[in-house]
Design an enzyme around this catalytic site. Sequence first.
Site, PDB file in Angstrom:
ATOM      1  N   LYS A   1      77.225   0.949 -44.244  1.00  0.00           N
ATOM      2  CA  LYS A   1      76.288  -0.135 -43.917  1.00  0.00           C
ATOM      3  C   LYS A   1      76.766  -1.521 -44.383  1.00  0.00           C
ATOM      4  O   LYS A   1      76.428  -2.527 -43.776  1.00  0.00           O
ATOM      5  CB  LYS A   1      74.907   0.161 -44.515  1.00  0.00           C
ATOM      6  CG  LYS A   1      74.189   1.329 -43.815  1.00  0.00           C
ATOM      7  CD  LYS A   1      72.774   1.496 -44.331  1.00  0.00           C
ATOM      8  CE  LYS A   1      72.087   2.650 -43.636  1.00  0.00           C
ATOM      9  NZ  LYS A   1      70.661   2.773 -43.981  1.00  0.00           N
TER      10      LYS A   1
ATOM     11  N   ASP B   1      66.419  -0.896 -40.275  1.00  0.00           N
ATOM     12  CA  ASP B   1      65.670  -0.154 -41.309  1.00  0.00           C
ATOM     13  C   ASP B   1      64.344  -0.871 -41.597  1.00  0.00           C
ATOM     14  O   ASP B   1      63.265  -0.279 -41.531  1.00  0.00           O
ATOM     15  CB  ASP B   1      66.460  -0.072 -42.626  1.00  0.00           C
ATOM     16  CG  ASP B   1      67.487   1.051 -42.628  1.00  0.00           C
ATOM     17  OD1 ASP B   1      67.278   2.049 -41.919  1.00  0.00           O
ATOM     18  OD2 ASP B   1      68.499   0.927 -43.339  1.00  0.00           O
TER      19      ASP B   1
ATOM     20  N   GLY C   1      60.981   1.051 -55.737  1.00  0.00           N
ATOM     21  CA  GLY C   1      62.375   1.219 -55.337  1.00  0.00           C
ATOM     22  C   GLY C   1      63.067  -0.114 -55.131  1.00  0.00           C
ATOM     23  O   GLY C   1      62.411  -1.151 -54.884  1.00  0.00           O
TER      24      GLY C   1
ATOM     25  N   ASN D   1      60.802  -0.708 -60.206  1.00  0.00           N
ATOM     26  CA  ASN D   1      62.016   0.124 -60.119  1.00  0.00           C
ATOM     27  C   ASN D   1      62.426   0.667 -61.476  1.00  0.00           C
ATOM     28  O   ASN D   1      62.228   0.036 -62.507  1.00  0.00           O
ATOM     29  CB  ASN D   1      63.181  -0.677 -59.517  1.00  0.00           C
ATOM     30  CG  ASN D   1      64.271   0.249 -59.010  1.00  0.00           C
ATOM     31  OD1 ASN D   1      63.987   1.149 -58.212  1.00  0.00           O
ATOM     32  ND2 ASN D   1      65.500   0.077 -59.465  1.00  0.00           N
TER      33      ASN D   1
END
Length: 287
Positions: free
Chosen positions: A76, A112, A135, A159
């Site tokens: 990516k 995404d 996250g 996170n």
Amino acid sequence: MIVMSDSQTFLHELVGSMSQGAAGNPTVAMIEAAFAHHGLHWQYINMEVTPDDLGAAVRGARAMGFRGFNCSLPHKVTVISHLDGLGESAAVMGAVNCVVRRGDQLIGENTDGKGFLKSLTSVTDPRGKSVVLFGAGGAARAIAVELGLSGVRQITVVNRSESRGRELVELLRGKLKLSAELVVWNGDYAIPTGTDVVINATSIGLYDANARLSLEVSSLKPGMVVADVIGNPPRTRFIRDAAERGCSALDGLGMLVNQGIVGVQYWTGIEPDGSVMRRALEQALGL
Ligand code: NDP
């Protein structure tokens, strides 16, 4: 001699996916279902590509006239050096998962976050909303950037590792001038009153429908929108808890289908039927 009608061609338009671990990627099933449903003479080829071969693979796709391709792990970020330009959100994120041929250029986009946003806007307008995001990995970054570009008021990133969380918060503050704060996640987190949208963008729940997010479930309130990135299984414990507490729950399978819809739109220009794609994906995953 074989006689062909004027409209007949044995040559498909080509798209596909480059990744490692391609055999476990079910995307091909939903994209091919969309092509078949809409009578598109296109083919989606699932390709196993190593990091060492990525440059050659992209040159090959150019040479063979591919109309675009998805890029999954581990390509990516590294694919960017092989492309001619980036879309707005992909440039902010520094990650591409969907390459689109525009003229003779290969442009990197990121679907995404766009897939997530499409799910979210089906239940609420993100503008002015207050968001808690669990996250800070690739999925969280894509979602946070897309939310920032669509006008949310503020994002709290929760996170486990402080360094990754800080990196994301600094990106949101620096590149998008967004109000963003970091909470280092240790122990059950209580969602602050006034939060509109709560998102799990960690890998907790992947393959284990009972895996628990460290969260005070009683702080989930009716009216909140709760979303999970986990597509398999779609009914994660987080999604079940949220639905039981009267929240609007958005599963990760919907996000995956919406990513596929955005990709097909980029490549072909038509908006495919999401229900056909979701059915094909569920079938492919044995759900
Ligand atoms: P990354 O490895 O980049 O990030 C993983 C994140 O999960 C990190 O923030 C990590 O925290 C956190 N995490 C993992 N395990 C735990 C744990 N036990 N406790 C607390 N935090 C944890 O992965 P991605 O962001 O690429 O992917 C995350 C998930 O999103 C995957 O399951 C993937 O399948 C899914 N996904 C779904 C999509 C969809 O369309 N539905 C699209 C893209 C991804 P830390 O920084 O502390 O390690």
